[in-house]
Design an enzyme around this catalytic site. Sequence first.
Site, mmCIF file in Angstrom:
data_model
loop_
_atom_site.group_PDB
_atom_site.id
_atom_site.type_symbol
_atom_site.label_atom_id
_atom_site.label_comp_id
_atom_site.label_asym_id
_atom_site.label_seq_id
_atom_site.Cartn_x
_atom_site.Cartn_y
_atom_site.Cartn_z
ATOM 1 N N HIS A 104 0.823 -1.227 0.000
ATOM 2 C CA HIS A 104 0.000 0.000 0.000
ATOM 3 C C HIS A 104 0.855 1.274 0.000
ATOM 4 C CE1 HIS A 104 -2.889 3.051 1.130
ATOM 5 N NE2 HIS A 104 -2.301 3.198 2.303
ATOM 6 N N HIS A 133 3.899 6.944 5.319
ATOM 7 C CA HIS A 133 2.740 7.681 5.836
ATOM 8 C C HIS A 133 1.947 6.924 6.892
ATOM 9 C CE1 HIS A 133 0.289 5.467 2.827
ATOM 10 N NE2 HIS A 133 -0.712 5.725 3.640
ATOM 11 N N GLU A 168 1.351 5.805 12.761
ATOM 12 C CA GLU A 168 0.072 5.368 13.299
ATOM 13 C C GLU A 168 0.043 3.857 13.529
ATOM 14 O OE1 GLU A 168 -3.523 6.909 11.603
ATOM 15 O OE2 GLU A 168 -4.329 6.407 13.590
ATOM 16 N N ASP A 169 0.637 3.084 12.658
ATOM 17 C CA ASP A 169 0.433 1.627 12.709
ATOM 18 C C ASP A 169 1.621 0.808 13.211
ATOM 19 O OD1 ASP A 169 -1.985 2.236 11.651
ATOM 20 O OD2 ASP A 169 -1.509 1.629 9.604
ATOM 21 N N ASP A 192 -3.123 8.473 -1.006
ATOM 22 C CA ASP A 192 -3.515 7.407 -0.090
ATOM 23 C C ASP A 192 -4.944 6.968 -0.391
ATOM 24 O OD1 ASP A 192 -3.435 5.739 2.195
ATOM 25 O OD2 ASP A 192 -4.315 7.324 3.439
ATOM 26 N N ASP A 252 -22.414 11.234 -28.348
ATOM 27 C CA ASP A 252 -22.221 11.748 -29.698
ATOM 28 C C ASP A 252 -21.683 13.165 -29.711
ATOM 29 O OD1 ASP A 252 -22.767 9.444 -30.837
ATOM 30 O OD2 ASP A 252 -24.784 9.940 -31.557
#
Length: 747
Positions: free
Chosen positions: A69, A94, A98-99, A160, A280
Amino acid sequence: MEKLTSIEKYNLEEYELETAQKQDLKQLLKVCLENMDNVDEVSITNAFKLCYMSHQGIKRASGEPYYYHPVEVAKIVANEINIDDISVIAALLHDTVEDTDVTLEDIEYWFGKQVAVIIDGVTKITGVFKSRDSKQAETFMKLLLSMAEDIRVILIKFADRLHNMRTIQHLRREKQIQIASETMELYAPLAHRFGLFNIKNELEDLCFKAIDPTSFKFVARKLREKKEAREEFIDEFMMPVGRQLRQQHFNFEIKGRPKHIYSIYRKMQRQQKPFEEIYDLFAIRIILEDPHTKEDCWRVYSIITDWYTPIPERFRDFISVPKTNGYQSLHTTVITNRGKKVEVQIRTRRMDDIAEKGLAAHWKYKEGEQAGSASLDRFVNWVRDVLDNPRPDSSTDFVKDFQLNLYQDEIYVFTPTGELKTLPKYATPIDFAFEIHSEIGERAMAAKVNGKMAPLREKLKNGDQVEIITGNKINLNPDWIDDVVTHKAKSRIRQFIKQKQRKISEEGREIWIKRAERGKVEISDQELTKIAKRFKYETTQGMYYDIGIGALDPNVLFKEVKKYKSTGRLEDDPSETTSKTEEQIQESYFNAARSIGDGNALILNGEVTNVKYSYANCCNPIPGDNVIGFISRNGDIKIHRSMCNNAQHLLKTESDRIVDVQWAKNIDNKFLGAVKVIGEDRVGMINDLTDVLSKSLSTNMKSINVSSDEGMFEGIITLYVDGISHLNKIMKRLEKVAGVKNVLRYE
Ligand code: MN
C-alpha cells in the site's frame, strides 16, 4: 532483555532486501526518475526499507503484505502528483507512525524534520477524518486546508485515498459504500479545488463503480462497444487537419477517447438523455508539444475552422481568460460535413499538464522557465503566499478559488459526537458551549479539550474536540465577558451582568427601605430621585446599586432625606451635600480615620492607617490578592479585589474615589475564602476533601455546598484562610484528591 529502540532495531544501512522487494524498489525509483529532476535515491531506498520492515507481518484486506500500500501510494505521488522526492519518502512512511513502532522522532532522525512534519500532518488529518460528520463537507474541506501546515500533507492524503479506492473491492460492501461516499463528498471536490483533475476523475469513477456498479458497468460497456467506431470517426475527422498541421511543422498529440465514465453518466442524468446523445457530442483534444506557444493554439484554431464550420456561440477562450483553477484552453465546437457536432479543445502541453495535475504542474512550469528545476519549498511557499496574501496580481488570479476558501478568521472544532462547528478565531470553550445551546453555555462548569480537562477560558485550536461539562444551575462568570468572542456568548454574559447589577440594586433598595422604616421616614420615589441627583446619581437604581455594594452608606442618605423632610427643600449650598472634591473626600476619610480606626491589616497610600474599612461581599478579598480601596460617601473604605467586576465598574465610573491600598505585612485575622472543586462524583469524595482540609492543613471550614450531575461533582467550600498563599496551598492539595478534576477560586 532491554527493549531496542526503532533506530537500533531497524538497521537501514545494512539491511538487505529480498529479490522481490528489490524489484519493487527498482520500479519505484524508475517512476521517480522519470518524473522528477532531483531524486535522492539513498533516502528513498532507506524509506522503502523502513516501510517494508516496520509493516512486516501485517496484511491488507486483500491478503497482500501491507507494505504494498505505501509503495503504491508513493508511486502515485511520484507519477501523478510528481512534486518532489520528499513527498515520495513521506508517502512510503505515511502509515508507520500510526500503525507501527516507528515514532516521529525516529523519522526525523533518519529523514529530517520536513518528512517528520508531513507524516505528523498526515497522521493528524487521518484522525480528523475518523471523527467527522458527513453532512458538513464544505466546512470539513476548510478544516483540512487550514490544518495542513504543509501542502504535501493533503497531496499524500489524496494519493492514499486513491490507492484505497483502487483496492476497495476487498472490503465488505457496507464499508465500500461508506468509504466511496466519503470520497465522493470530500476528496473528489477537494482534488478538483487543487486542480488535480486526473485524480479527481479517477476517484469519481472508482466511487461510482463502488456505489452503483450496475450503472457504471452499463456506461463502461457502451463505451467499449463504441470505441472502434469512435476511433474511426476521430481518424476521419483529424485526417485533413492533421495533414495540414504536419505540413506546418506542428508537433502535437490527439486525445479523443473519453475516459471519465462518471461525468458521462452525470450528463445523462442531468440532461435526461440517453447515452448515445451524450456520447455523440464528441470532444477532441489537440495538445501542442513544447515549445509551442499560445499563439500556435490560435493558428491551429484557424486551420480547423478552415475545414469545419464553427458554431460561434460555442467558442470559449480560456487562454486569455483562464478559469479560476488555472485551466487554460481554447474550446470551439464545429460541424462536420455529415452534420455531426464536435467539440475541439486546443492547448499546449503545459496547459494540459496544468489541467490534469493542477497547481503543482503550474508552479513547476512557472519555476522551470526561470530556474530550470523545481524546488518544492518554493512551491509550498508560493501556495502559502498566495493563500495568505490575496492581492490583485494577475499571476495569482487563478487561485482565487483558494483565497475564497481559506478562512484565516475561523477555526473548526468538533463536538464529542463528531459534529463540526465553525467558530471565530480565538474562541474559547465558553463560546463553543453557547454555540451548542445557550443553556449549555449558562451551565458550563468545565471543559474537556481532546479528552483532557481544560480551562473554560482557554483559546481553542483548529481540530480540537470539545466537551462541555455542565452543572445543574447557571454558572456564568461576569469576568468571561473579555474572554468570549461570539455574539451569542457576549450578549448572554452582558445580560447576566445586568441582571446581577439589578439584583444588587434591589438589595440596596431593601437596605434603604429598612433604614427608612427604622427612622420612620416616608419619602416618595419622586423626592428620592431628586435627592439621588444631588448625590450625582442619574437614577435611584444607581444609588441603590452603590448601597448594595457598600459604596454608599444608607445612613448618609438617611440624614439627607431627613434634612430634606424637615426643611422641605434641598440644601441651597451644593458644596455641603453634592459630590465632594478630592480634597473633601480625603478630609472626610481622615476624619473617619480619626474617629473610628479599628484596622491593622491595611496600608493606605503607603502608610499603615487606622481607617475604618471593610471587605466587599462581592469578591471577598484575602491578604495577597491585588486589592483597591473605594472611599464610600461616609468616609470608610471598602476593599475589593482589583479584578472584581464591581471594582472594575467603580474604576471606570468613579475613579476619583479609588485609593491605593495594600495589605500590611503581619495580619493575624483569618479571612473568608472560597474554592470550587469539580470532579468525579464518587463515594467518599466529600470525606476526602474535608479530611485534607482539617487533618493535613488544619483549616477551618465555614461551609461546604455540593451538587452533582451526571457523574460530575461540584463543591463550593468556604473556609478561613490567612491569605492567598494559604488558599493556594489548599487548592493544590485539593487537586491531588482522587477524582478531582479542577479546583478554582470561588468568589
Ligand atoms: Mn494509508
